[in-house]
Write a protein that holds these residues in place. Structure first.
Motif, PDB file in Angstrom:
ATOM      1  N   ASP A 187     -50.293 -53.284 -20.604  1.00 49.72           N
ATOM      2  CA  ASP A 187     -51.065 -54.474 -20.950  1.00 49.72           C
ATOM      3  C   ASP A 187     -50.292 -55.451 -21.826  1.00 49.72           C
ATOM      4  N   LEU A 188     -49.040 -55.142 -22.146  1.00 47.77           N
ATOM      5  CA  LEU A 188     -48.168 -56.069 -22.874  1.00 47.77           C
ATOM      6  C   LEU A 188     -46.720 -55.720 -22.578  1.00 47.77           C
ATOM      7  N   VAL A 189     -45.907 -56.753 -22.372  1.00 48.80           N
ATOM      8  CA  VAL A 189     -44.460 -56.577 -22.210  1.00 48.80           C
ATOM      9  C   VAL A 189     -43.767 -57.261 -23.376  1.00 48.80           C
ATOM     10  N   ILE A 190     -42.873 -56.535 -24.047  1.00 51.16           N
ATOM     11  CA  ILE A 190     -42.055 -57.111 -25.118  1.00 51.16           C
ATOM     12  C   ILE A 190     -40.605 -57.087 -24.654  1.00 51.16           C
ATOM     13  N   LYS A 191     -39.953 -58.231 -24.747  1.00 45.84           N
ATOM     14  CA  LYS A 191     -38.569 -58.316 -24.265  1.00 45.84           C
ATOM     15  C   LYS A 191     -37.812 -59.343 -25.090  1.00 45.84           C
ATOM     16  N   VAL A 223     -46.948 -69.577 -10.400  1.00 46.12           N
ATOM     17  CA  VAL A 223     -46.759 -70.832 -11.105  1.00 46.12           C
ATOM     18  C   VAL A 223     -47.407 -70.734 -12.481  1.00 46.12           C
ATOM     19  N   ILE A 224     -46.711 -71.205 -13.514  1.00 52.51           N
ATOM     20  CA  ILE A 224     -47.291 -71.137 -14.853  1.00 52.51           C
ATOM     21  C   ILE A 224     -47.763 -72.491 -15.343  1.00 52.51           C
ATOM     22  N   GLY A 225     -47.590 -73.532 -14.554  1.00 47.19           N
ATOM     23  CA  GLY A 225     -48.061 -74.845 -14.968  1.00 47.19           C
ATOM     24  C   GLY A 225     -46.961 -75.645 -15.642  1.00 47.19           C
ATOM     25  N   ASN A 226     -46.958 -76.942 -15.405  1.00 42.27           N
ATOM     26  CA  ASN A 226     -45.880 -77.786 -15.923  1.00 42.27           C
ATOM     27  C   ASN A 226     -45.823 -77.798 -17.441  1.00 42.27           C
ATOM     28  N   THR A 227     -46.979 -77.881 -18.087  1.00 41.52           N
ATOM     29  CA  THR A 227     -46.993 -77.926 -19.554  1.00 41.52           C
ATOM     30  C   THR A 227     -46.385 -76.661 -20.140  1.00 41.52           C
ATOM     31  N   ALA A 228     -46.857 -75.512 -19.680  1.00 39.08           N
ATOM     32  CA  ALA A 228     -46.349 -74.244 -20.213  1.00 39.08           C
ATOM     33  C   ALA A 228     -44.865 -74.091 -19.928  1.00 39.08           C
ATOM     34  N   GLU A 229     -44.459 -74.387 -18.700  1.00 40.46           N
ATOM     35  CA  GLU A 229     -43.050 -74.198 -18.357  1.00 40.46           C
ATOM     36  C   GLU A 229     -42.158 -75.118 -19.178  1.00 40.46           C
ATOM     37  N   ASN A 230     -42.579 -76.375 -19.361  1.00 40.32           N
ATOM     38  CA  ASN A 230     -41.778 -77.305 -20.158  1.00 40.32           C
ATOM     39  C   ASN A 230     -41.658 -76.842 -21.601  1.00 40.32           C
ATOM     40  N   VAL A 231     -42.754 -76.379 -22.176  1.00 38.58           N
ATOM     41  CA  VAL A 231     -42.738 -75.929 -23.572  1.00 38.58           C
ATOM     42  C   VAL A 231     -41.883 -74.676 -23.724  1.00 38.58           C
ATOM     43  N   LEU A 232     -42.149 -73.683 -22.867  1.00 44.47           N
ATOM     44  CA  LEU A 232     -41.444 -72.412 -22.998  1.00 44.47           C
ATOM     45  C   LEU A 232     -39.956 -72.568 -22.697  1.00 44.47           C
ATOM     46  N   ASN A 233     -39.626 -73.466 -21.782  1.00 39.18           N
ATOM     47  CA  ASN A 233     -38.233 -73.661 -21.412  1.00 39.18           C
ATOM     48  C   ASN A 233     -37.420 -74.282 -22.534  1.00 39.18           C
ATOM     49  N   GLU A 234     -38.079 -75.040 -23.413  1.00 34.70           N
ATOM     50  CA  GLU A 234     -37.365 -75.724 -24.490  1.00 34.70           C
ATOM     51  C   GLU A 234     -37.563 -75.060 -25.849  1.00 34.70           C
ATOM     52  N   ALA A 235     -38.407 -74.061 -25.925  1.00 35.46           N
ATOM     53  CA  ALA A 235     -38.724 -73.452 -27.220  1.00 35.46           C
ATOM     54  C   ALA A 235     -37.515 -72.756 -27.826  1.00 35.46           C
ATOM     55  N   SER A 236     -37.340 -72.932 -29.125  1.00 34.25           N
ATOM     56  CA  SER A 236     -36.253 -72.237 -29.830  1.00 34.25           C
ATOM     57  C   SER A 236     -36.812 -71.131 -30.713  1.00 34.25           C
ATOM     58  N   CYS A 237     -38.045 -70.715 -30.424  1.00 35.24           N
ATOM     59  CA  CYS A 237     -38.671 -69.637 -31.184  1.00 35.24           C
ATOM     60  C   CYS A 237     -39.270 -68.637 -30.210  1.00 35.24           C
ATOM     61  N   SER A 238     -39.779 -67.545 -30.732  1.00 33.46           N
ATOM     62  CA  SER A 238     -40.410 -66.541 -29.876  1.00 33.46           C
ATOM     63  C   SER A 238     -41.684 -67.096 -29.249  1.00 33.46           C
ATOM     64  N   VAL A 239     -42.046 -66.540 -28.097  1.00 35.16           N
ATOM     65  CA  VAL A 239     -43.245 -67.006 -27.402  1.00 35.16           C
ATOM     66  C   VAL A 239     -44.068 -65.809 -26.928  1.00 35.16           C
ATOM     67  N   LEU A 240     -45.391 -65.986 -26.967  1.00 37.12           N
ATOM     68  CA  LEU A 240     -46.305 -65.041 -26.334  1.00 37.12           C
ATOM     69  C   LEU A 240     -47.033 -65.821 -25.253  1.00 37.12           C
ATOM     70  N   PRO A 248     -48.397 -60.222 -14.634  1.00 40.84           N
ATOM     71  CA  PRO A 248     -49.845 -60.412 -14.772  1.00 40.84           C
ATOM     72  C   PRO A 248     -50.384 -60.167 -16.176  1.00 40.84           C
ATOM     73  N   VAL A 249     -49.568 -59.619 -17.080  1.00 38.02           N
ATOM     74  CA  VAL A 249     -50.046 -59.332 -18.438  1.00 38.02           C
ATOM     75  C   VAL A 249     -49.260 -60.180 -19.431  1.00 38.02           C
ATOM     76  N   PRO A 250     -49.750 -60.304 -20.679  1.00 39.51           N
ATOM     77  CA  PRO A 250     -49.025 -61.086 -21.678  1.00 39.51           C
ATOM     78  C   PRO A 250     -47.587 -60.620 -21.858  1.00 39.51           C
ATOM     79  N   VAL A 251     -46.698 -61.601 -22.020  1.00 39.45           N
ATOM     80  CA  VAL A 251     -45.272 -61.331 -22.228  1.00 39.45           C
ATOM     81  C   VAL A 251     -44.866 -61.917 -23.571  1.00 39.45           C
ATOM     82  N   TRP A 252     -44.318 -61.061 -24.431  1.00 36.11           N
ATOM     83  CA  TRP A 252     -43.817 -61.499 -25.729  1.00 36.11           C
ATOM     84  C   TRP A 252     -42.294 -61.553 -25.637  1.00 36.11           C
ATOM     85  N   LEU A 253     -41.763 -62.777 -25.566  1.00 31.47           N
ATOM     86  CA  LEU A 253     -40.315 -62.975 -25.530  1.00 31.47           C
ATOM     87  C   LEU A 253     -39.827 -63.293 -26.934  1.00 31.47           C
TER      88      LEU A 253
END
Length: 314
Positions: free
Chosen positions: A106-110, A284-301, A135-140
């Motif tokens: 139910d959670l992936v940490i990577k 597809v994760i959606g344009n907003t999410a992909e744009n944010v996550l692609n440019e983030a310099s911090c961890s993301v859930l 399909p489950v939350p991913v903590w990068l």
């Protein structure tokens, strides 16, 4: 984060550190969860095996064993008895998704893979594939000199589409996850951002419609106040109106404003939903999410809406 009872930590032979296992141990102890460490290596080609007279896989397996044993000892010392380890060969994101589907994690940490010069400025294709399809939350987690493993400032982005039941449900999950992380990490600040806009504002101002400015201003104020009311009601209903929680209601483009606030506040983690409107369900994760996550310099859930189903990975 009590719903996380079966946690998968994915590592590769070239990219891992103690931060990912430390986070997993903390979560597992807090929730009495099972913990699985999967060390994944790229498949070895037949020609490469022949060149090394079949020794290659044995050598690399031994290397992965050393890494896994190090983590196994750390987990045991932490007092966690319900854990498992395994070594897999294949494309990392494919093997992770296959494990999630097969064993109901139910959670992936990577740890996010390095992109250029070993500094994560953008997500690699493999990590984006994981976010799109898992399909489950991913903590990068990041691995840069900018942010340590400490999570002192969290930013959670909620959707302004309060007429959509799926989005409202996802908003509640995101706030719940962010609040639990806020408590678990003993963070200093939890920022909640909701970005709003007036539908068709440019067209209303354009030459074909050319609506009077006072009418547009009235519509803008009504839209802003409705978004403020909905956000405040949600925060209050979820018990988030408390010290340390800072709401931000911002007009503009969601992907731009989320990134801007994350940089301004120097947040250590972004929590957000990954919802796509495309017909390619599960990919597809959606344009907003992909744009944010692609440019983030911090961890993301990154969190999918309930009912998200990924087609079987072959």
């Amino acid at each position: 984060m009590n719903e996380f009872k079966n946690i998968l930590v994915a590592i590769t032979h070239t990219h891992y550190n103690n931060d990912e296992i430390d986070k997993a141990i903390k979560l597992a102890k807090a929730n009495n969860a099972k913990l699985t460490i999967a060390a994944i290596d790229e498949p070895i080609s037949r020609l490469a095996e022949l060149a090394m007279e079949t020794k290659l896989k044995r050598l690399f397996t031994h290397q992965l064993d050393e890494v896994v044993n190090e983590f196994r000892n750390k987990i045991t010392q932490a007092g966690i008895n319900d854990f498992d380890t395994r070594i897999l060969w294949g494309k990392a994101y494919t093997e992770i998704i296959r494990l999630v589907q097969k064993e109901s994690f139910d959670l992936v940490i990577k740890l996010a893979d390095p992109f250029v010069n070993f500094s994560r400025k953008k997500l690699t294709g493999d990590d984006l594939n994981l976010l799109r399809k898992c399909p489950v939350p991913v903590w990068l987690l990041v691995d840069t000199g900018t942010h340590t493993g400490d999570v002192k400032k969290i930013l959670v982005a909620i959707d302004s589409d309060f007429d959509n039941d799926e989005r409202v449900t996802l908003n509640k999950r995101l706030l719940n996850y962010a609040d639990n992380l806020y408590k678990m990490e003993q963070a200093e600040e939890l920022h909640i951002i909701q970005v709003w806009s007036l539908y068709g504002e440019e067209r209303l101002r354009g030459p074909f419609i050319n609506l009077p400015e006072e009418e547009i201003d009235e519509m803008l104020e009504k839209t802003r106040s409705e978004n403020e009311r909905a956000m405040n009601n949600l925060i209050s209903a979820e018990g988030m109106d408390k010290p340390g929680v800072i709401p931000h209601l911002i007009k503009g483009s969601a992907s731009v404003e989320i990134q801007r606030l994350a940089q301004k506040e120097d947040v250590d983690m972004i929590v957000m939903g990954t919802v796509g409107r495309s017909g390619l369900a599960g990919f597809v994760i959606g344009n907003t999410a992909e744009n944010v996550l692609n440019e983030a310099s911090c961890s993301v859930l990154a969190v999918k809406p309930e009912g998200f189903v990924t087609p079987p990975v072959k």
